[in-house]
Write an enzyme that holds these catalytic residues in place. Sequence first.
Site, PDB file in Angstrom:
ATOM      1  CD  GLU A 268     -23.298 -30.499   5.764  1.00 22.50           C
ATOM      2  OE1 GLU A 268     -23.799 -31.094   6.724  1.00 22.50           O
ATOM      3  OE2 GLU A 268     -23.878 -30.380   4.667  1.00 22.50           O
ATOM      4  NE  ARG A 272     -23.803 -33.505   8.219  1.00 22.10           N
ATOM      5  CZ  ARG A 272     -24.007 -34.380   7.247  1.00 22.10           C
ATOM      6  NH1 ARG A 272     -23.814 -35.649   7.457  1.00 22.10           N
ATOM      7  NH2 ARG A 272     -24.383 -33.989   6.051  1.00 22.10           N
ATOM      8  CG  ASP A 401     -32.342 -26.288   3.043  1.00 23.02           C
ATOM      9  OD1 ASP A 401     -31.390 -25.534   3.268  1.00 23.02           O
ATOM     10  OD2 ASP A 401     -32.205 -27.501   2.773  1.00 23.02           O
ATOM     11  CD  GLU A 535     -34.200 -33.557   3.930  1.00 18.11           C
ATOM     12  OE1 GLU A 535     -34.373 -34.621   3.300  1.00 18.11           O
ATOM     13  OE2 GLU A 535     -33.087 -33.179   4.315  1.00 18.11           O
ATOM     14  CB  THR A 621     -31.223 -27.704  10.149  1.00 15.71           C
ATOM     15  OG1 THR A 621     -31.776 -28.085   8.887  1.00 15.71           O
ATOM     16  CG2 THR A 621     -29.706 -27.724  10.055  1.00 15.71           C
TER      17      THR A 621
HETATM   18  C1  DMJ Z   1     -29.137 -32.709   6.784  1.00 12.68           C
HETATM   19  O1  DMJ Z   1     -27.772 -32.690   7.000  1.00 12.68           O
HETATM   20  C2  DMJ Z   1     -29.760 -31.466   7.312  1.00 12.68           C
HETATM   21  O2  DMJ Z   1     -31.100 -31.697   7.455  1.00 12.68           O
HETATM   22  C3  DMJ Z   1     -29.553 -30.285   6.426  1.00 12.68           C
HETATM   23  O3  DMJ Z   1     -30.260 -29.144   6.852  1.00 12.68           O
HETATM   24  C4  DMJ Z   1     -29.885 -30.557   4.989  1.00 12.68           C
HETATM   25  N1  DMJ Z   1     -30.152 -31.906   4.723  1.00 12.68           N
HETATM   26  C5  DMJ Z   1     -29.397 -32.952   5.320  1.00 12.68           C
HETATM   27  C6  DMJ Z   1     -30.068 -34.287   5.126  1.00 12.68           C
HETATM   28  O4  DMJ Z   1     -30.775 -34.417   3.963  1.00 12.68           O
END
Ligand code: DMJ
Length: 643
Positions: A268, A272, A401, A535, A621
């Site tokens: 995370e 982020r 994912d 998503e 992501t």
């Molecule tokens: C986000 O923090 C990112 O997209 C992560 O890859 C998984 N999903 C959350 C939001 O749903």
Amino acid sequence: MTTPALLPLSGRRLPPLNLGASAFPHHRATLRLSEKFILLLILSAFITLCFGAFFFLPDSSKHKRFDLGLEDVLIPHVDTSKGGKNLGGFLIHGQGHDEHRHREEEERLRNKIRADHEKALEEAKEKLKKSRDEIQAEIQTEKNKVVQELKKKDSKPLPPVPLPNLIGINSGEPADPDIRERRNKIKEMMKHAWDNYRQYGWGHNELKPIARKGHSTNIFGNSQMGATIVDALDTLYIMGLHDEFREGQEWIDKNLDFSVNSEVSVFEVNIRFIGGLLAAYYLSGQEVFKIKAVQLAGKLLPAFNTPTGIPWAMVNLKSGVGRNWGWASAGSSILAEFGTLHMEFVHLSYLTGDPVYYNKVMHIRKLLQKMDRPNGLYPNYLNPRTGRWGQHHTSVGGLGDSFYEYLLKAWLMSDKMDTEARKMYDDAIEAIEKHLIRKSNGGLTFIGEWKNGHLERKMGHLTCFAGGMFALGADGSRDDKAGHYLQLGAEIAHTCHESYDRTTLKLGPEAFKFDGGVEAVAVRQNEKYYILRPEVIETYWYMWRFTHDPKYRQWGWEAAQAIDKYCRVSGGFSGVKDVYSSSPTYDDVQQSFFLAETLKYLYLLFSNDDLLPLDNWVFNTEAHPLPVLHLANTTLSGNPAYR
Ligand code: DMJ
């Protein structure tokens, strides 16, 4: 100096100070320091007294005592052949010039020692006049100085590197007034989310929009790291909210500190914070973001100190101690976590010239390449101690994912030179299509989850990102199956739209089934929530960019309206607990990814394609755009693009 050796002894003898650890647990270290400090003072006074006494003794006894202590120091190598006498090592009865010189030397040293100790005694007396608080404050000041020095060392300038081609940082303003109006509405929603966070949650990780106060979860540890600020920066920038961007920059500059005793999620924090800071750096050119990203990355590196080099899920930013989530298959690391570092880490090596980051992620890749895969599928769990897979579960949603996403994006980000990553992506997607992708009775294409040899006919909201991924990976696919993958992307987008459309609020549930007569609908109560996730909208945006089919803008607009209607409260935006209920309750969390991703993808959906074109930018992501790197020009060792 003998004092340090004496400290533990004196320390044991003295009773503990009154202000014990229980009164101020976080001051434990400070109190220990002040105890030591007072002991030092007492010892120093004692030594001074001894020396004082020495100077009042008759000369003869003085010499005898002094001989013992200083013989080695003053004249360790006396040459007696030249007339001097070495009595017990120290020259005291020599003749003539030498004797005179040594007496002078002895006198000079004695004076110096006396002066030093008088000074120390004076300082000690002064200190003892001070209150405990004053002494503590002085110690704290000293500690702060040390911290400042360390910080200066940390923020040493990074080597200049040529900036990649930063194309398409423009307003992207659409000509069509209706589209412009929709885009303005998204910008207004961003303002609402930001302004309320700023007012009620500033510096906290996230916002509780109903309670109107800060919020956090264990992924960010126990400290206020301003996750929403870092995550939102590039969205603010793209939207032209420059005052807000500057406020965020100022907070980061002054307050974002990673030397905190806090256990955070490596994944995370990477997607982020490091992703957010890097994107803010590339977009704005402000060095502070790059420096902070590099500092933070340094704090994550100890997480890789495992027997296999597969990182722990969590690391304490201060101590560097790592561990895994208790619930993850017997202490395993998670595929989507350790497999979602590549983009950011390659950029870190690029910007610092230090291959350490690159080597860490390439090591992970090499290790995965060597492993057997059941049915060609990557299980979600891998034990970082043994290097063996945990439970044989495979998912394109949660836990799996973004691993697949980063294989594709590693290739794109390398200007399509990293063909090793592309091959791994192609192989993985073929296995996924074979074992996980099915059509429901009603004709909806879905991606299920593989659990110990059995396909669970359930799809998560998280899995809906895959529509965009298939479309993004269509160009360059094996056997020229571009049309097939674009079609697959469109089918997933359609299924996920259905999952929204079949609810009361027109917002998608967390997971939905294709079983027992149920199609794209959540069955269990605890899967009916919507937490402002991006998503589905992400997939609409990619599909829009590749097809320009207006239905994607229409579907995105439906979602935006539903969010504004059902998730907007006066204190920001909140998730809802049941998308099938006409009177939903709020979860009272404004997730940082709502500002980073959901609103960004919506804004881009209503912008021109020349704003951040996909030929030049790859979105991590968490929707943080990073520029394509021409790695072929770098000398990172083992760089597949370089070979
Ligand atoms: C986000 O923090 C990112 O997209 C992560 O890859 C998984 N999903 C959350 C939001 O749903």
